[in-house]
Design a protein around this motif. Structure first.
Motif, PDB file in Angstrom:
ATOM      1  N   LEU A 400      -6.724   6.766   3.992  1.00 24.31           N
ATOM      2  CA  LEU A 400      -6.031   7.404   2.634  1.00 24.31           C
ATOM      3  C   LEU A 400      -4.759   8.163   2.959  1.00 24.31           C
ATOM      4  O   LEU A 400      -4.066   8.081   1.722  1.00 24.31           O
ATOM      5  N   SER A 401      -4.562   8.858   4.018  1.00 19.38           N
ATOM      6  CA  SER A 401      -3.216   9.463   4.273  1.00 19.38           C
ATOM      7  C   SER A 401      -2.007   8.775   4.039  1.00 19.38           C
ATOM      8  O   SER A 401      -0.931   9.320   4.074  1.00 19.38           O
ATOM      9  N   SER A 409      -6.577  13.711   1.295  1.00 17.58           N
ATOM     10  CA  SER A 409      -7.370  12.508   2.026  1.00 17.58           C
ATOM     11  C   SER A 409      -8.613  13.045   2.545  1.00 17.58           C
ATOM     12  O   SER A 409      -9.562  12.376   2.524  1.00 17.58           O
TER      13      SER A 409
END
Length: 446
Positions: A400-401, A409
């Protein structure tokens, strides 16, 4: 020190497609079937031509470097015959005793064999010999893109540096003796700093350090040196003071290891003495830095391991460290317990997070690992986060980052990935007693 020679050809030796995990340990069997496919290879060096193509000062460092003996032999295969049935059985009974499933006959066998000096010597040597390979196997598991680099720090058979040079006739004052302990710590740190430059030069993303010196080992070192110099044993109170002088100096000096490699996340084992690292320092795991994470061991995900060091301030997270099956030299496998096994579990996660988003810094990866733990009541006062690492959640946060902040995230990953399911209930466990868990490998013999 060879730090001035580093960096000329190394930009091209590290893979840009996979994270590199340096195993700073007692040697790694890079031919093991679990490790060979994931072996880091210095593509700039031409094997066995006695030249230093990358001009880093380490000739033919194909798989890494042996700092203990100053050569490129990252494991000594002459110890392959050290593993026998008694050693293998001891590791099995050790685990069963911690899980409270050992029979009385097995308990008595373990207690008796620990009185056998030949067995103690054998398992100590084998413990050092297999240690780095076992750690590497854990770090490599399921980290499909990671590459394992071997950095040998611990000799298979070690002795206290400078022991033969101490004269019993030297009448040092206590103040000078303490200065001597600090110099001993500084001497150790010189090699540590060189290793730091090495892993930095080869752009290692993660470095696992399942080694160290704890309070009980420091007590033995200081007591031995004191008796050699003053011809008498120190009082318990004095030896406690001397041990803290030595350990605090070791932590302070060994910080050079991580300072010179700011782009590497160092994962350190908390120690196997069952002590509070907040009160009784352990080196190097007590180093406080943004690129350091300290790891305690648990019994699966049920309880903190009875041997594990801990520390509300000095230890960051916990990971499984009891009865861990992993690689051993010669394509063998053994089950071993210790914070030595918990640390590479976290190094493994760090490598997978880095591979999920190569732009993440060591600080980012540390935040993700610490921010995605499963909170456990039994860890509330034992580690800084109060939690046990969650591999799936950490990797999801890494993914997600790539499109959002690290903080967002972590929050999203906590919502998307549940705690790891645990069967049964956590329970308190009895202390194992001296000798049942091997201390962290150390540069010193005591």
């Amino acid at each position: 020190m060879k730090k001035m020679a580093l960096g000329l050809g190394l930009l091209f030796s590290a893979s840009t497609l996979a994270s590199t995990v340096a195993i700073i340990d007692s040697g790694t069997d890079m031919k093991h079937k679990d490790i060979a496919p994931k072996a880091w290879i210095n593509s700039v060096e031409i094997p066995d031509n006695n030249r230093d193509e990358d001009r880093n000062g380490y000739q033919d460092d194909i798989y890494g470097w042996n700092f203990a003996e100053s050569n490129n032999q990252v494991i000594d295969y002459k110890y392959l015959g050290t593993l026998n049935e008694d050693v293998r059985k001891f590791f099995i009974v050790q685990e069963k005793m911690m899980r409270q499933t050992a029979t009385q006959e097995e308990i008595e066998w373990a207690r008796e064999i620990l009185k056998d000096e030949a067995f103690i010597k054998r398992i100590s040597i084998y413990g050092n010999f297999m240690h780095g390979t076992h750690v590497a196997g854990i770090a490599a598991k399921k980290a499909n893109n990671a590459k394992i680099m071997a950095v040998k720090l611990i000799p298979t058979e070690v002795k206290l540096p400078g022991q033969d040079k101490i004269s019993k006739k030297d009448g040092f004052a206590l103040k000078m003796f303490k200065k001597g302990l600090e110099l001993l710590a500084k001497q150790q740190a010189t090699m540590m700093e060189e290793i730091g430059y090495y892993v930095d030069g080869h752009k290692a993303d993660v470095a696992n350090g399942s080694f160290g010196t704890g309070y009980p080992q420091a007590q033995q070192i200081t007591a031995m040196l004191y008796k050699t110099l003053f011809r008498k044993d120190p009082t318990p109170e004095l030896n406690h003071e001397l041990s803290l002088v030595f350990l605090n100096a070791a932590v302070r000096e060994n910080a050079r290891l991580v300072e010179v490699a700011p782009n590497t996340l160092f994962v350190f084992a908390a120690g196997n003495d069952g002590l509070d690292n907040d009160k009784f320092p352990t080196s190097p795991t007590n180093i406080q830095a943004d690129n350091v994470i300290s790891v305690a061991a648990t019994m699966g995900r049920m309880a903190i391991a009875p041997f594990s060091n801990y520390g509300k301030e000095m230890v960051d997270v916990a990971a499984p460290g009891v009865g861990i099956l992993s690689a051993a030299p010669g394509d063998e496998y053994v089950k071993v317990s210790g914070t030595s096994q918990a640390a590479p579990f976290v190094a493994n996660i760090a490598a997978r997070v880095k591979d999920a988003n190569p732009s993440l810094s060591p600080v980012d990866i540390k935040k993700i690992i610490m921010g995605t733990v499963d909170y456990k009541n039994y860890l509330t006062d034992k580690v800084l986060t109060g939690g046990l690492v969650n591999p799936g959640r950490a990797v999801q946060a890494g993914i997600l980052s790539g499109t959002r902040s690290v903080e967002d995230s972590i929050s999203a990953a906590r919502e998307q990935v549940a705690d790891v399911v645990v069967e049964g209930e956590a329970k308190s466990l009895p202390l194992m007693g001296s000798g049942f868990v091997i201390p962290l490998p150390s540069m010193f013999k005591f």
